[in-house]
Design a protein around this motif. Structure first.
Motif, PDB file in Angstrom:
ATOM      1  N   LYS A   1      -5.566  12.569  -4.863  1.00 17.02           N
ATOM      2  CA  LYS A   1      -6.763  12.052  -4.179  1.00 17.02           C
ATOM      3  C   LYS A   1      -6.607  10.573  -3.866  1.00 17.02           C
ATOM      4  N   LYS A   2      -6.073   9.827  -4.815  1.00 18.86           N
ATOM      5  CA  LYS A   2      -5.846   8.405  -4.598  1.00 18.86           C
ATOM      6  C   LYS A   2      -4.794   8.192  -3.505  1.00 18.86           C
ATOM      7  N   ALA A   3      -3.732   8.993  -3.531  1.00 17.81           N
ATOM      8  CA  ALA A   3      -2.672   8.890  -2.516  1.00 17.81           C
ATOM      9  C   ALA A   3      -3.223   9.201  -1.131  1.00 17.81           C
ATOM     10  N   ASP A   4      -4.064  10.226  -1.043  1.00 21.04           N
ATOM     11  CA  ASP A   4      -4.682  10.573   0.239  1.00 21.04           C
ATOM     12  C   ASP A   4      -5.621   9.475   0.724  1.00 21.04           C
ATOM     13  N   GLN A   5      -6.339   8.867  -0.214  1.00 23.95           N
ATOM     14  CA  GLN A   5      -7.255   7.782   0.134  1.00 23.95           C
ATOM     15  C   GLN A   5      -6.474   6.590   0.702  1.00 23.95           C
ATOM     16  N   ILE A   6      -5.345   6.261   0.088  1.00 20.64           N
ATOM     17  CA  ILE A   6      -4.517   5.154   0.585  1.00 20.64           C
ATOM     18  C   ILE A   6      -3.965   5.494   1.961  1.00 20.64           C
ATOM     19  N   ARG A   7      -3.509   6.739   2.147  1.00 24.64           N
ATOM     20  CA  ARG A   7      -3.003   7.158   3.456  1.00 24.64           C
ATOM     21  C   ARG A   7      -4.091   7.041   4.524  1.00 24.64           C
ATOM     22  N   ASP A   8      -5.317   7.441   4.177  1.00 33.08           N
ATOM     23  CA  ASP A   8      -6.420   7.359   5.128  1.00 33.08           C
ATOM     24  C   ASP A   8      -6.784   5.905   5.448  1.00 33.08           C
TER      25      ASP A   8
ATOM     26  N   MET B   1       0.829  -1.209   0.000  1.00 33.52           N
ATOM     27  CA  MET B   1       0.000   0.000   0.000  1.00 33.52           C
ATOM     28  C   MET B   1       0.871   1.271   0.000  1.00 33.52           C
ATOM     29  N   ILE B   2       1.981   1.247   0.724  1.00 36.11           N
ATOM     30  CA  ILE B   2       2.878   2.414   0.720  1.00 36.11           C
ATOM     31  C   ILE B   2       3.470   2.606  -0.670  1.00 36.11           C
ATOM     32  N   ALA B   3       3.850   1.506  -1.332  1.00 34.08           N
ATOM     33  CA  ALA B   3       4.390   1.600  -2.691  1.00 34.08           C
ATOM     34  C   ALA B   3       3.334   2.124  -3.664  1.00 34.08           C
ATOM     35  N   GLU B   4       2.094   1.649  -3.504  1.00 34.91           N
ATOM     36  CA  GLU B   4       1.000   2.123  -4.362  1.00 34.91           C
ATOM     37  C   GLU B   4       0.757   3.621  -4.146  1.00 34.91           C
ATOM     38  N   ARG B   5       0.841   4.049  -2.895  1.00 33.11           N
ATOM     39  CA  ARG B   5       0.668   5.477  -2.585  1.00 33.11           C
ATOM     40  C   ARG B   5       1.788   6.304  -3.201  1.00 33.11           C
TER      41      ARG B   5
END
Length: 142
Positions: free
Chosen positions: A69-76, A55-59
């Motif tokens: 927006k996608k990066a923020d969603q993964i962080r959340d 998930m960190i790599a995807e972010r």
């Protein structure tokens, strides 16, 4: 011997700048984050360590692609599972504790405390200082 200047187009210059900014080395998990040295056991997290790394790599890929927006969603999603990321230090932790936000933040937000080097103050002096600080804060807000 005279050197000839090599001219570049704007696109070529932008590509060179992007390459220079990308400088962070990607680790074996596909991202450049490391686990926080003072992190406790991963008891607060239901995710496996491999899933966290994925998930960190995807972010990171989403951020590089400017899909914020996608990066923020993964962080959340990670935060909801008890995994916290610190982009400044490039560290992560999955012990359910967030990173200390006062470290390096705005000094105005830090609580006021007396130095260990100052002498003991009478309570009237402490009250006077606190009144002056409150007055200063009111004037700054206006």
């Amino acid at each position: 011997m005279i050197r000839q200047k090599k001219w570049r187009t704007i696109d070529q210059s932008r590509q060179r700048i992007k390459k220079a900014r990308r400088g962070g080395k990607v680790g074996p998990y596909g991202h450049d984050f490391v686990i926080c040295p003072d992190a406790g056991p991963m008891m607060a997290c239901a995710l496996s360590e491999d899933k966290i790394h994925a998930m960190i790599a995807e972010r990171m890929i989403a951020r590089k692609s400017k899909e914020f927006k996608k990066a923020d969603q993964i962080r959340d999603e990670l935060k909801d599972q008890g995994v916290y990321l610190d982009d400044n230090t490039r560290q992560w932790r999955a012990d359910g504790k967030s990173f200390n936000k006062n470290k390096g933040s705005n000094p105005k937000e830090k609580p006021i405390s007396r130095s260990s080097f100052s002498s003991h103050l009478h309570q009237d002096d402490v009250d006077c200082v606190l009144d002056l600080l409150a007055q200063r804060l009111r004037f700054k807000r206006n």
